[in-house]
Design a protein around this motif. Structure first.
Motif, PDB file in Angstrom:
ATOM      1  N   ALA A 150     -14.734  53.348  98.692  1.00 40.40           N
ATOM      2  CA  ALA A 150     -14.453  52.035  99.275  1.00 40.40           C
ATOM      3  C   ALA A 150     -13.267  51.354  98.611  1.00 40.40           C
ATOM      4  N   MET A 151     -13.148  51.475  97.289  1.00 36.93           N
ATOM      5  CA  MET A 151     -12.057  50.791  96.599  1.00 36.93           C
ATOM      6  C   MET A 151     -10.706  51.302  97.077  1.00 36.93           C
ATOM      7  N   THR A 152     -10.567  52.619  97.275  1.00 36.79           N
ATOM      8  CA  THR A 152      -9.292  53.170  97.720  1.00 36.79           C
ATOM      9  C   THR A 152      -8.980  52.760  99.148  1.00 36.79           C
ATOM     10  N   TRP A 153      -9.975  52.856 100.025  1.00 38.63           N
ATOM     11  CA  TRP A 153      -9.742  52.468 101.419  1.00 38.63           C
ATOM     12  C   TRP A 153      -9.364  50.992 101.521  1.00 38.63           C
ATOM     13  N   SER A 154     -10.060  50.130 100.767  1.00 40.02           N
ATOM     14  CA  SER A 154      -9.807  48.692 100.862  1.00 40.02           C
ATOM     15  C   SER A 154      -8.478  48.296 100.218  1.00 40.02           C
ATOM     16  N   CYS A 155      -8.204  48.816  99.029  1.00 42.40           N
ATOM     17  CA  CYS A 155      -7.018  48.387  98.274  1.00 42.40           C
ATOM     18  C   CYS A 155      -5.747  49.135  98.659  1.00 42.40           C
ATOM     19  N   PHE A 191     -29.609  43.744 105.308  1.00 44.85           N
ATOM     20  CA  PHE A 191     -28.979  42.718 104.470  1.00 44.85           C
ATOM     21  C   PHE A 191     -27.851  43.415 103.735  1.00 44.85           C
ATOM     22  N   TYR A 192     -26.648  42.864 103.867  1.00 41.25           N
ATOM     23  CA  TYR A 192     -25.474  43.529 103.294  1.00 41.25           C
ATOM     24  C   TYR A 192     -24.517  42.459 102.792  1.00 41.25           C
ATOM     25  N   ALA A 193     -24.297  42.415 101.475  1.00 37.76           N
ATOM     26  CA  ALA A 193     -23.361  41.472 100.874  1.00 37.76           C
ATOM     27  C   ALA A 193     -22.162  42.250 100.363  1.00 37.76           C
ATOM     28  N   GLY A 194     -20.971  41.932 100.853  1.00 37.49           N
ATOM     29  CA  GLY A 194     -19.792  42.715 100.515  1.00 37.49           C
ATOM     30  C   GLY A 194     -18.701  41.914  99.852  1.00 37.49           C
ATOM     31  N   ASN A 195     -17.949  42.600  98.978  1.00 33.50           N
ATOM     32  CA  ASN A 195     -16.814  41.992  98.299  1.00 33.50           C
ATOM     33  C   ASN A 195     -15.530  42.747  98.600  1.00 33.50           C
ATOM     34  N   MET A 196     -15.629  43.876  99.338  1.00 34.97           N
ATOM     35  CA  MET A 196     -14.468  44.620  99.810  1.00 34.97           C
ATOM     36  C   MET A 196     -14.647  44.881 101.299  1.00 34.97           C
ATOM     37  N   ALA A 197     -13.533  44.999 102.017  1.00 36.04           N
ATOM     38  CA  ALA A 197     -13.600  45.089 103.478  1.00 36.04           C
ATOM     39  C   ALA A 197     -14.197  46.407 103.957  1.00 36.04           C
ATOM     40  N   ILE A 198     -13.650  47.519 103.462  1.00 36.22           N
ATOM     41  CA  ILE A 198     -14.033  48.840 103.959  1.00 36.22           C
ATOM     42  C   ILE A 198     -14.981  49.479 102.959  1.00 36.22           C
ATOM     43  N   SER A 242      -3.507  46.919  94.073  1.00 35.18           N
ATOM     44  CA  SER A 242      -3.539  46.945  95.532  1.00 35.18           C
ATOM     45  C   SER A 242      -2.127  47.003  96.078  1.00 35.18           C
ATOM     46  N   LYS A 243      -2.004  47.329  97.361  1.00 35.57           N
ATOM     47  CA  LYS A 243      -0.685  47.406  97.976  1.00 35.57           C
ATOM     48  C   LYS A 243      -0.106  46.028  98.249  1.00 35.57           C
ATOM     49  N   SER A 244      -0.950  45.087  98.664  1.00 33.51           N
ATOM     50  CA  SER A 244      -0.438  43.794  99.103  1.00 33.51           C
ATOM     51  C   SER A 244      -0.430  42.741  98.009  1.00 33.51           C
ATOM     52  N   GLY A 245      -1.413  42.813  97.112  1.00 37.34           N
ATOM     53  CA  GLY A 245      -1.512  41.815  96.050  1.00 37.34           C
ATOM     54  C   GLY A 245      -2.405  40.644  96.377  1.00 37.34           C
ATOM     55  N   ARG A 252      -4.658  40.806  99.678  1.00 35.13           N
ATOM     56  CA  ARG A 252      -5.561  41.089 100.785  1.00 35.13           C
ATOM     57  C   ARG A 252      -5.884  42.570 100.793  1.00 35.13           C
ATOM     58  N   TYR A 253      -6.892  42.930 101.587  1.00 38.13           N
ATOM     59  CA  TYR A 253      -7.247  44.329 101.749  1.00 38.13           C
ATOM     60  C   TYR A 253      -6.472  44.943 102.907  1.00 38.13           C
ATOM     61  N   GLU A 254      -6.481  46.270 102.976  1.00 34.69           N
ATOM     62  CA  GLU A 254      -5.674  46.979 103.970  1.00 34.69           C
ATOM     63  C   GLU A 254      -6.389  47.074 105.320  1.00 34.69           C
TER      64      GLU A 254
END
Length: 494
Positions: A227-232, A381-388, A482-485, A487-489
């Motif tokens: 998830a970290m790679t896909w999101s960041c 129930f799902y609490a998320g801190n990353m998009a993907i 991250s790529k953007s600094g 936001r997520y991708e």
């Protein structure tokens, strides 16, 4: 590409263009290096087997993001870059041009300009602590690192300290004792389990807040979810992720504290209870399937049409989807503060310990301003801190790295099987966000108490005891690349 054996003297036509041959020019653009090569080239054999020469203009552009190194030596100009080698991966390539001793200073000045434009504010030759988990995912992390990541890091001149983890929890021990000032990032070759351990290892230090602010954590996708790679970084490729580590921007990341019967751990990704937790942890025996095991687990559990009853209370901050979309737009459109990261580190150095829990623990009295959510028919129930959360699973399109909120999804478990299947098919496109069956809240804390005696609770893909737990968020406590600094991708909520 190589130049002729007797090139014309290199010269700068203006600050950004270098002519290294009468027919070759290299121009530094705003986002790419433009190469125009008008030298004669041999064509394929023509009539009667004879070769003929023809003038062929071959302009090409190389993204500045892909340029890894530029060397202006006494007799050569060498440009090293990453080029697509397949649909998903990149590989290291080089360009060589001859340079006369007389013109070497001119070429050197241009080379410095190109490398500066290619890296911007990102430090060159990053010092990387590499952790390889040989047991994660399908057990291919070591091979993937050597084949796809190591050449990228070597070409960029990174200084590497490579270590293989030997047992579960080893990364916690390493991160707890690591000299955080000796590295520019800690890079995990694994699934999301190793970053989870690294954040918790840094969190166990006496100067936890300082260590978490100074040392970014990055992931090369060698596990099931990644998830970290896909999101960041927006990729599932190890080579593309390695390039992103070289060129990535330091990005503050909200972390979450998980309290449970006197224990406190850190989370960077997600908390799940119900069908997602069951689909994740309940399929641990089929990790060989890779990311597809999650889909298989979800489909199997949808057919049983189960509910997971619980008591749930949430410190809700935004509970309207249109307001959440507006919040996302305002956050991503704001001008970044170039000094914000430095100020964050300075504050952490002055107050280096892990922040105290604002809302207490799961054993304390429930705060009166929390919203009690009916949980007797809880399906997810799902609490998320990353998009993907895994490939094609954009569960939290409105999630942001450091807006100070976690995104919480709740879904009734009694909805029809057909509706459930339709919802999961819309996760990849982001249409899931707008489904009326999906309740979405941005929140700063929650408490969940399961009613059943057995089941799964997943924190960042790791199992914790099936009992009451409480979670609260700490704005900007951790750091990633991250790529953007900011936001997520992902495109964000439509």
């Amino acid at each position: 590409m190589s130049s002729d054996s007797s090139p014309e003297q290199p010269q700068l036509e203006h600050d950004s263009t270098l002519r290294v041959d009468k027919s070759v020019s290299l121009t530094i653009g705003s986002d790419s290096l433009l190469i125009v090569d008008d030298r004669p080239r041999k064509s394929a054999r023509g009539c009667c087997g004879l070769r003929k020469s023809e003038q062929t203009k071959l302009p090409r552009a190389i993204s500045l993001y892909n340029i890894l190194d530029v060397q202006a030596e006494p007799s050569n100009l060498t440009i090293t870059y990453a080029e697509s080698s397949s649909k998903e991966d990149v590989a290291v390539k080089t360009l060589h041009y001859s340079v006369s001793d007389k013109e070497s200073p001119t070429v050197e000045g241009w080379a410095n300009k190109l490398i500066s434009a290619s890296y911007g504010d990102v430090p060159r030759t990053r010092r990387l602590k590499i952790l390889i988990n040989p047991f994660g995912g399908q057990g291919k992390a070591q091979a993937l690192y050597q084949k796809q990541a190591a050449p990228i890091f070597a070409a960029a001149g990174c200084k590497l300290d490579v270590q293989t983890t030997e047992h579960q929890g080893h990364a916690i021990e390493i991160a707890e004792k690591l000299d955080v000032n000796a590295y520019d990032a800690i890079v995990c070759c694994s699934g999301d389990g190793l970053p989870y351990e690294v954040f918790n290892g840094l969190g166990k230090r006496s100067n936890a807040r300082e260590a978490l602010a100074k040392l970014p954590v990055a992931l090369l996708p060698c596990g099931s979810g990644n998830a970290m790679t896909w999101s960041c970084f927006g990729t599932g490729s190890v080579s593309v992720a390695a390039l992103a580590v070289v060129k990535g921007l330091r990005t503050p990341l909200d972390l979450m504290s998980i309290s449970q019967k006197g224990t406190r751990t850190l989370s960077f990704l997600s908390s799940s209870f119900g069908i997602v937790a069951e689909s994740d942890l309940g399929t641990d025996n089929i990790r060989w399937m890779g990311a597809q095991r999650f889909t298989y687990g979800y489909l199997a559990r949808v057919m049983s049409n189960r509910v997971w009853p619980c008591d749930l209370a949430i410190k809700v901050d935004i509970d309207d989807k249109e307001a959440i979309k507006q919040h996302y737009a305002e956050y991503t459109n704001r001008e970044p503060d170039p000094m914000a990261d430095l100020h964050r580190i300075e504050a952490a150095e002055k107050s280096p310990a892990l922040p105290e829990l604002k809302y207490g623990t799961v054993s304390d009295e429930l705060p009166q301003d929390w919203q009690v959510v009916p949980g007797e028919k809880m399906g997810n129930f799902y609490a998320g801190n990353m998009a993907i959360v895994t490939k094609d699973a954009n569960f939290f399109p409105a999630s942001l790295p450091n807006d100070g909120f976690m995104d919480i999804i709740t879904v009734d478990g009694t909805i029809s099987r057909l509706t459930s299947l339709g919802m999961i098919s819309e996760v990849a496109t982001g249409a899931f966000f707008h489904r009326p069956e999906v309740s979405l809240r941005k929140a700063t804390a929650f408490r969940l108490v399961p009613h059943q005696k057995e089941g799964y609770i997943s924190i960042d893909g790791e199992s914790i005891p099936f009992e009451a737990f409480q979670v609260e968020i700490h704005p900007g406590l951790g750091t990633v690349l991250s790529k953007s600094g900011n936001r997520y991708e992902v495109d964000g909520p439509m």
